[in-house]
Motif scaffolding. Structure first.
Motif, PDB file in Angstrom:
ATOM      1  N   ALA A 122       0.843  -1.203   0.000  1.00  0.00           N
ATOM      2  CA  ALA A 122       0.000   0.000   0.000  1.00  0.00           C
ATOM      3  C   ALA A 122       0.873   1.245   0.000  1.00  0.00           C
ATOM      4  CB  ALA A 122      -0.930  -0.005   1.209  1.00  0.00           C
ATOM      5  N   ASN A 123       1.961   1.224   0.776  1.00  0.00           N
ATOM      6  CA  ASN A 123       2.907   2.342   0.763  1.00  0.00           C
ATOM      7  C   ASN A 123       3.541   2.500  -0.605  1.00  0.00           C
ATOM      8  OD1 ASN A 123       3.766   3.970   3.303  1.00  0.00           O
ATOM      9  ND2 ASN A 123       3.264   1.945   4.096  1.00  0.00           N
ATOM     10  N   TYR A 124       3.966   1.404  -1.207  1.00  0.00           N
ATOM     11  CA  TYR A 124       4.621   1.465  -2.502  1.00  0.00           C
ATOM     12  C   TYR A 124       3.683   2.027  -3.565  1.00  0.00           C
ATOM     13  CZ  TYR A 124       8.887  -1.020  -1.147  1.00  0.00           C
ATOM     14  OH  TYR A 124      10.092  -1.365  -0.594  1.00  0.00           O
ATOM     15  N   ALA A 125       2.404   1.650  -3.479  1.00  0.00           N
ATOM     16  CA  ALA A 125       1.431   2.172  -4.442  1.00  0.00           C
ATOM     17  C   ALA A 125       1.309   3.681  -4.329  1.00  0.00           C
ATOM     18  CB  ALA A 125       0.079   1.506  -4.226  1.00  0.00           C
ATOM     19  N   GLN A 126       1.364   4.214  -3.099  1.00  0.00           N
ATOM     20  CA  GLN A 126       1.306   5.659  -2.901  1.00  0.00           C
ATOM     21  C   GLN A 126       2.530   6.351  -3.492  1.00  0.00           C
ATOM     22  OE1 GLN A 126       0.842   6.306   1.305  1.00  0.00           O
ATOM     23  NE2 GLN A 126      -1.217   5.459   1.373  1.00  0.00           N
ATOM     24  N   TRP A 127       3.638   5.642  -3.583  1.00  0.00           N
ATOM     25  CA  TRP A 127       4.867   6.214  -4.140  1.00  0.00           C
ATOM     26  C   TRP A 127       4.890   6.168  -5.666  1.00  0.00           C
ATOM     27  CZ3 TRP A 127       8.806   3.126  -0.634  1.00  0.00           C
ATOM     28  CH2 TRP A 127       8.614   3.524   0.695  1.00  0.00           C
ATOM     29  N   GLY A 128       3.879   5.543  -6.280  1.00  0.00           N
ATOM     30  CA  GLY A 128       3.855   5.434  -7.728  1.00  0.00           C
ATOM     31  C   GLY A 128       4.422   4.142  -8.263  1.00  0.00           C
ATOM     32  N   HIS A 129       4.691   3.198  -7.365  1.00  0.00           N
ATOM     33  CA  HIS A 129       5.208   1.901  -7.792  1.00  0.00           C
ATOM     34  C   HIS A 129       4.040   1.022  -8.220  1.00  0.00           C
ATOM     35  CE1 HIS A 129       7.757  -1.664  -7.877  1.00  0.00           C
ATOM     36  NE2 HIS A 129       6.858  -2.303  -7.149  1.00  0.00           N
ATOM     37  N   GLN A 130       4.069   0.561  -9.463  1.00  0.00           N
ATOM     38  CA  GLN A 130       2.986  -0.261  -9.982  1.00  0.00           C
ATOM     39  C   GLN A 130       3.238  -1.722  -9.649  1.00  0.00           C
ATOM     40  OE1 GLN A 130       2.669   0.593 -14.172  1.00  0.00           O
ATOM     41  NE2 GLN A 130       1.830   2.634 -13.822  1.00  0.00           N
ATOM     42  N   THR A 131       2.247  -2.355  -9.031  1.00  0.00           N
ATOM     43  CA  THR A 131       2.388  -3.748  -8.661  1.00  0.00           C
ATOM     44  C   THR A 131       1.036  -4.431  -8.732  1.00  0.00           C
ATOM     45  OG1 THR A 131       3.266  -5.252  -6.972  1.00  0.00           O
ATOM     46  CG2 THR A 131       2.028  -3.325  -6.194  1.00  0.00           C
ATOM     47  N   ARG A 132       1.045  -5.746  -8.534  1.00  0.00           N
ATOM     48  CA  ARG A 132      -0.193  -6.514  -8.539  1.00  0.00           C
ATOM     49  C   ARG A 132      -0.748  -6.623  -7.124  1.00  0.00           C
ATOM     50  NH1 ARG A 132       3.451  -9.484 -11.145  1.00  0.00           N
ATOM     51  NH2 ARG A 132       3.383 -11.220  -9.701  1.00  0.00           N
ATOM     52  N   PRO A 133      -2.023  -7.000  -6.978  1.00  0.00           N
ATOM     53  CA  PRO A 133      -2.581  -7.204  -5.637  1.00  0.00           C
ATOM     54  C   PRO A 133      -1.785  -8.258  -4.870  1.00  0.00           C
ATOM     55  CG  PRO A 133      -4.330  -7.165  -7.270  1.00  0.00           C
ATOM     56  CD  PRO A 133      -3.047  -7.180  -8.029  1.00  0.00           C
ATOM     57  N   VAL A 134      -1.787  -8.135  -3.541  1.00  0.00           N
ATOM     58  CA  VAL A 134      -1.025  -9.062  -2.709  1.00  0.00           C
ATOM     59  C   VAL A 134      -1.457 -10.503  -2.950  1.00  0.00           C
ATOM     60  CG1 VAL A 134      -0.576  -9.748  -0.313  1.00  0.00           C
ATOM     61  CG2 VAL A 134      -0.454  -7.338  -0.970  1.00  0.00           C
ATOM     62  N   GLU A 135      -2.754 -10.725  -3.176  1.00  0.00           N
ATOM     63  CA  GLU A 135      -3.226 -12.087  -3.440  1.00  0.00           C
ATOM     64  C   GLU A 135      -2.526 -12.678  -4.671  1.00  0.00           C
ATOM     65  OE1 GLU A 135      -6.325  -9.915  -1.195  1.00  0.00           O
ATOM     66  OE2 GLU A 135      -5.175  -9.488  -3.022  1.00  0.00           O
ATOM     67  N   ASP A 136      -2.384 -11.873  -5.712  1.00  0.00           N
ATOM     68  CA  ASP A 136      -1.699 -12.346  -6.919  1.00  0.00           C
ATOM     69  C   ASP A 136      -0.223 -12.606  -6.648  1.00  0.00           C
ATOM     70  OD1 ASP A 136      -4.103 -12.054  -8.170  1.00  0.00           O
ATOM     71  OD2 ASP A 136      -3.527 -10.313  -9.383  1.00  0.00           O
ATOM     72  N   LEU A 137       0.403 -11.727  -5.863  1.00  0.00           N
ATOM     73  CA  LEU A 137       1.820 -11.908  -5.539  1.00  0.00           C
ATOM     74  C   LEU A 137       2.041 -13.195  -4.748  1.00  0.00           C
ATOM     75  CD1 LEU A 137       2.758  -8.240  -4.596  1.00  0.00           C
ATOM     76  CD2 LEU A 137       3.509  -9.494  -6.627  1.00  0.00           C
ATOM     77  N   LEU A 138       1.139 -13.492  -3.815  1.00  0.00           N
ATOM     78  CA  LEU A 138       1.264 -14.722  -3.031  1.00  0.00           C
ATOM     79  C   LEU A 138       1.133 -15.956  -3.915  1.00  0.00           C
ATOM     80  CD1 LEU A 138      -0.747 -13.658   0.132  1.00  0.00           C
ATOM     81  CD2 LEU A 138       1.668 -14.335   0.100  1.00  0.00           C
ATOM     82  N   ASP A 139       0.360 -15.853  -4.962  1.00  0.00           N
ATOM     83  CA  ASP A 139       0.203 -16.978  -5.891  1.00  0.00           C
ATOM     84  C   ASP A 139       1.388 -17.129  -6.823  1.00  0.00           C
ATOM     85  OD1 ASP A 139      -2.263 -17.740  -4.896  1.00  0.00           O
ATOM     86  OD2 ASP A 139      -3.395 -16.575  -6.375  1.00  0.00           O
TER      87      ASP A 139
END
Length: 333
Positions: A254-271
Motif C-alpha cells: 500500500a505504501n509502494y502504491a502511494q509512491w507510484g510503484h505499480q504492482t499486482r494485488p497481494v493475493e496475486d503476488l502470493l500466488d
C-alpha cells in the motif's frame, strides 16, 4: 553460468514511524548473526529517501554490520545512484569495500519516486542517463588512475582516488531492473542483472533470455549467478506463516502504491512470486524457481514494516535447517 547455489538475506532496513530505531538496529545485528550461523552467503539492505517509513541508509548500516557478517558478501539493493555526485559515491563505496574486506556488491538502480528527485534536485527524466554515466565514472575513479571525464551530466577531470576498492574498477556492480531496456542495460554495463521480487518464474525466464541476448560480443555468462530477490516467510505451518506475513505485506505494498510503484494485488503476488508457508511448501515453490530459471543466487527478504523480529528469526532458522539443504541438493549438477 555458475552451478553452485547461494543464498542471501535481505534485511528489513525500513520500519514504521515511531518505532525505536535502536531496537531495529539490534534486531538487524541479531538477524545478521543468525544468517551467518545458518550458512547464508550474502547480506543485503534497501534504500529510499524521504519515505513514509524510517530507513537505515545502506552504506553506514552495512559498515556497522560488516564484523557480524563474517565471510558473507554485503550488498545494496538497490543504491539509488542518480541521487549521488559520482566522486562522493566512489569515495564512500571504496571505503565500504575496504571495511567489508572486499566482500561488497554494489546493487544499483535508477529510482522512480518523483519526490526524491525533486527534493534532491536531480531531474527525474535524467535518471537512466545519470545511472549509466555515473557507473562509468565510478569505475574510472576506482581504477586509481587519473580521471579525465567530460560527459553529459558529470565533469570529473584531473582527479585521482587514493583509496580504491581492492578489486579496483572490477568492483562488482549488479543492476536492478524490470523492463527490457533496464535488463539490456544490466547486460551491457553491469556484472549481474538483479531481478526484483515481484517477477513471476515466467517473467524471470523471459528476462534472463533477454539478458543473455544483450550481453556484449565475447562476454560470457559462465560466471554469472542470475540473482533473484524473493519475499519469503517460513513458519511451522502455512496458515501460521500467512497470518504473520500477510498484514505486513499489505501495508508495504500500500505504501509502494502511494509512491507510484505499480504492482499486482497481494493475493496475486502470493500466488505467483511471494513465498509464504511451511518448510515443505517453501521448498516446493523455491525449487520450481531454481529448476525453471538460471538463478543461482537467491536473496530472501523475511521481514517487512510491521512484521515481527521473532517471526523473521524463526524463518531464518527454518530456512537454514529445513529448506536450504533441500534446495542445495536439487541444484547440484
Amino acid at each position: 553460468m555458475k552451478t553452485e547455489l547461494e543464498f542471501g538475506l535481505m534485511l528489513a532496513g525500513q520500519f514504521n514511524p515511531g518505532v525505536d530505531p535502536l531496537t531495529k538496529l539490534t534486531e538487524a545485528i541479531e538477524q545478521t548473526r543468525a544468517a551467518r550461523s545458518g550458512g547464508f552467503d550474502s547480506l543485503w539492505t534497501v534504500q529510499h529517501f524521504l519515505a513514509d517509513l524510517q530507513y537505515f541508509q545502506p552504506i553506514p548500516l552495512l559498515a556497522r554490520l560488516a564484523a557480524e557478517a563474517g565471510d558473507m558478501h554485503l550488498g545494496t539493493s538497490v543504491l539509488l545512484v542518480p541521487h549521488y555526485p559520482p566522486v562522493i559515491l566512489a569515495e564512500e563505496l571504496a571505503t565500504l569495500a575496504v571495511i567489508t574486506g572486499d566482500r561488497l556488491i554494489v546493487g544499483a538502480g535508477a529510482g522512480y519516486r518523483k519526490l526524491e528527485f525533486d527534493a534532491i534536485g536531480v531531474p527525474m527524466r535524467e535518471r537512466y542517463g545519470r545511472l549509466e554515466e555515473s557507473i562509468e565514472v565510478l569505475r574510472k575513479l576506482w581504477s586509481g588512475d587519473q580521471v579525465d571525464h567530460r560527459g553529459t551530466y558529470y565533469d570529473v577531470s584531473g582527479v585521482q582516488l587514493r583509496m580504491v576498492p581492492p578489486r579496483l574498477e572490477r568492483q562488482p556492480v549488479w543492476l536492478g531492473a524490470t523492463g527490457p531496456k533496464g535488463i539490456a542495460r544490466a547486460a551491457r554495463i553491469g556484472d549481474e542483472w538483479l531481478a526484483t521480487n515481484e517477477m513471476t518464474v515466467e517473467d524471470l525466464r523471459v528476462g534472463q533470455d533477454r539478458y543473455m541476448e544483450a550481453l556484449p560480443d565475447g562476454d560470457s555468462a559462465e560466471q554469472r549467478s542470475f540473482p533473484v530477490i524473493r519475499e519469503v516467510l517460513i513458519a511451522p505451518s502455512t496458515e501460521e506463516a500467512l497470518a504473520l506475513a500477510e498484514p505486513a505485506l499489505r501495508h508495504k505494498y500500500a505504501n509502494y502504491a502511494q509512491w507510484g510503484h505499480q504492482t499486482r494485488p497481494v493475493e496475486d503476488l502470493l500466488d505467483s512470486a511471494v513465498v509464504v508457508g511451511s518448510p515443505e511448501h517453501c521448498v516446493e515453490r523455491l525449487a520450481t524457481l531454481i529448476e525453471e530459471t538460471r538463478c543461482r543466487h537467491l536473496i530472501l527478504r523475511m521481514q517487512w514494516p510491521g512484521s515481527s523480529h521473532a517471526a523473521a528469526m524463526q524463518s531464518i532458522e527454518l530456512f537454514s535447517t529445513r529448506v536450504a539443504p533441500e534446495l542445495r541438493s536439487l541444484a547440484r549438477p
